[in-house]
Design a protein around this motif. Sequence first.
Motif, PDB file in Angstrom:
ATOM      1  N   ASP A 200      65.991  16.982  75.679  1.00 44.11           N
ATOM      2  CA  ASP A 200      65.464  17.250  77.022  1.00 44.11           C
ATOM      3  C   ASP A 200      64.983  18.680  77.204  1.00 44.11           C
ATOM      4  OD1 ASP A 200      65.342  14.852  78.302  1.00 44.11           O
ATOM      5  OD2 ASP A 200      67.243  15.043  79.372  1.00 44.11           O
ATOM      6  N   PHE A 201      65.379  19.589  76.311  1.00 46.51           N
ATOM      7  CA  PHE A 201      64.929  20.972  76.426  1.00 46.51           C
ATOM      8  C   PHE A 201      63.729  21.280  75.531  1.00 46.51           C
ATOM      9  CE2 PHE A 201      69.508  21.531  77.672  1.00 46.51           C
ATOM     10  CZ  PHE A 201      69.246  21.739  79.010  1.00 46.51           C
ATOM     11  N   MET A 202      63.262  20.290  74.765  1.00 47.77           N
ATOM     12  CA  MET A 202      62.052  20.495  73.981  1.00 47.77           C
ATOM     13  C   MET A 202      60.848  20.561  74.921  1.00 47.77           C
ATOM     14  SD  MET A 202      63.114  20.860  70.911  1.00 47.77           S
ATOM     15  CE  MET A 202      64.604  21.607  71.610  1.00 47.77           C
ATOM     16  N   ASP A 203      59.730  21.052  74.441  1.00 43.43           N
ATOM     17  CA  ASP A 203      58.548  21.276  75.277  1.00 43.43           C
ATOM     18  C   ASP A 203      58.195  20.058  76.138  1.00 43.43           C
ATOM     19  OD1 ASP A 203      58.556  22.892  72.828  1.00 43.43           O
ATOM     20  OD2 ASP A 203      56.692  23.745  73.566  1.00 43.43           O
ATOM     21  N   ASN A 204      58.337  18.884  75.567  1.00 41.83           N
ATOM     22  CA  ASN A 204      57.952  17.656  76.252  1.00 41.83           C
ATOM     23  C   ASN A 204      59.137  16.933  76.897  1.00 41.83           C
ATOM     24  OD1 ASN A 204      59.192  17.005  73.859  1.00 41.83           O
ATOM     25  ND2 ASN A 204      57.710  15.477  73.204  1.00 41.83           N
ATOM     26  N   GLY A 205      60.271  17.607  77.032  1.00 36.94           N
ATOM     27  CA  GLY A 205      61.468  16.982  77.567  1.00 36.94           C
ATOM     28  C   GLY A 205      61.550  17.024  79.078  1.00 36.94           C
ATOM     29  N   ALA A 206      62.623  16.461  79.616  1.00 45.68           N
ATOM     30  CA  ALA A 206      62.813  16.385  81.068  1.00 45.68           C
ATOM     31  C   ALA A 206      62.885  17.766  81.708  1.00 45.68           C
ATOM     32  CB  ALA A 206      64.073  15.585  81.382  1.00 45.68           C
ATOM     33  N   LEU A 207      63.477  18.716  81.002  1.00 46.97           N
ATOM     34  CA  LEU A 207      63.514  20.103  81.459  1.00 46.97           C
ATOM     35  C   LEU A 207      62.966  20.949  80.311  1.00 46.97           C
ATOM     36  CD1 LEU A 207      66.585  21.807  83.249  1.00 46.97           C
ATOM     37  CD2 LEU A 207      64.496  22.931  82.522  1.00 46.97           C
ATOM     38  N   GLY A 208      61.702  20.690  79.997  1.00 40.35           N
ATOM     39  CA  GLY A 208      61.088  21.287  78.820  1.00 40.35           C
ATOM     40  C   GLY A 208      60.966  22.797  78.891  1.00 40.35           C
ATOM     41  N   VAL A 209      61.307  23.446  77.785  1.00 38.97           N
ATOM     42  CA  VAL A 209      61.169  24.898  77.643  1.00 38.97           C
ATOM     43  C   VAL A 209      59.981  25.163  76.721  1.00 38.97           C
ATOM     44  CG1 VAL A 209      62.300  27.036  76.932  1.00 38.97           C
ATOM     45  CG2 VAL A 209      63.666  25.167  77.892  1.00 38.97           C
ATOM     46  N   PRO A 210      58.880  25.708  77.235  1.00 38.49           N
ATOM     47  CA  PRO A 210      57.718  25.964  76.386  1.00 38.49           C
ATOM     48  C   PRO A 210      58.073  26.836  75.187  1.00 38.49           C
ATOM     49  CG  PRO A 210      57.138  26.229  78.695  1.00 38.49           C
ATOM     50  CD  PRO A 210      58.631  26.090  78.647  1.00 38.49           C
ATOM     51  N   GLY A 211      57.739  26.346  74.007  1.00 35.43           N
ATOM     52  CA  GLY A 211      58.051  27.082  72.781  1.00 35.43           C
ATOM     53  C   GLY A 211      59.266  26.559  72.051  1.00 35.43           C
TER      54      GLY A 211
END
Length: 314
Positions: A68-79
């Motif tokens: 969920d923290f990947m770029d395309n996740g629910a709460l995505g972190v760019p990079g």
Amino acid sequence: LFHKKMKKSKRGDYLKTPFHHIFDTDSVGQAINPLPLNHLLRWANLEQIEHDEQCPKTLFLGIDIQQDFMDNGALGVPGAMQDVIRLGQFIYNNIEKISSIIVSLDTHEPAQIFHPYWWVDEAGNHPAPYTVIKPQDLTDGKWRAVIDPALSKHYVRQLEKTGKQLIIWPYHCINGTTGWTLENQFSNIIHFMSVAADVPVEKICKGQNRHSEMYGIIRPEYSTHDSTNTKLLEKIAEFDKIIIAGEAKSHCVLESIKQICEYYYDKPELTRRIYVLTDCMSDIPGFEEYSQTAYKILVSKYKINLVKSTDNFL
């Protein structure tokens, strides 16, 4: 053929299995993992990694490296996906030098104080993600909690007293969902390592208290009782080097490091052992300046080390 024994002439040469057989860079952050764990672990069984007893005892501490923290996740972190690729290569290159792995898993349910479900405005609408709720908003009736109103108001006020604020986040890392799991290629590399080099992997769930956010791995943002994870703190102190990376740089990684340093504020010989992989973590947009300042303070006050995954510090 790729299991032919290699000479120990450079970083990563301790492994017979090539990196791309363990870690598929094109699949980072994707729901489907094309590399079945059973195949990987059979290859891992063929490895013969021996740790040098003269090397420092080194811990890798991975913070919330979840889908969920990947770029395309629910709460995505760019990079985040590029962070994971660099991190995977770092672990592969240093497999014989890492003694133990601990990873945290942000673990939530929909009904938690930082999710939209918990709050409504005067018209009964739930707040949009990234809404900030302040004590004055509750006094003015702008927002009200539909669950445990008194406790919720107390929580928001306590946050303000410590210079913090309640942010409403998108629903993320819901326990048992695909988004909650470890990012699939990161999972490959640490589980491969656990078998190939006999490295213990410990997984810690955090964030299950419905009345508080828990960015750091040691304690929630606020609690009416002492819920400090002293067992984990004591374990961390056993290592000569503590390497930290994960998501997000501005929140869960930052708070984890701050909590460790604040607990060991009078033991600079310990906080100096912390090495943060700056190219294996990214900020949540809008928090870059805050993050940069916070890490400068940690370096100045606690002498932690900010390094890149390609630096020669092990």
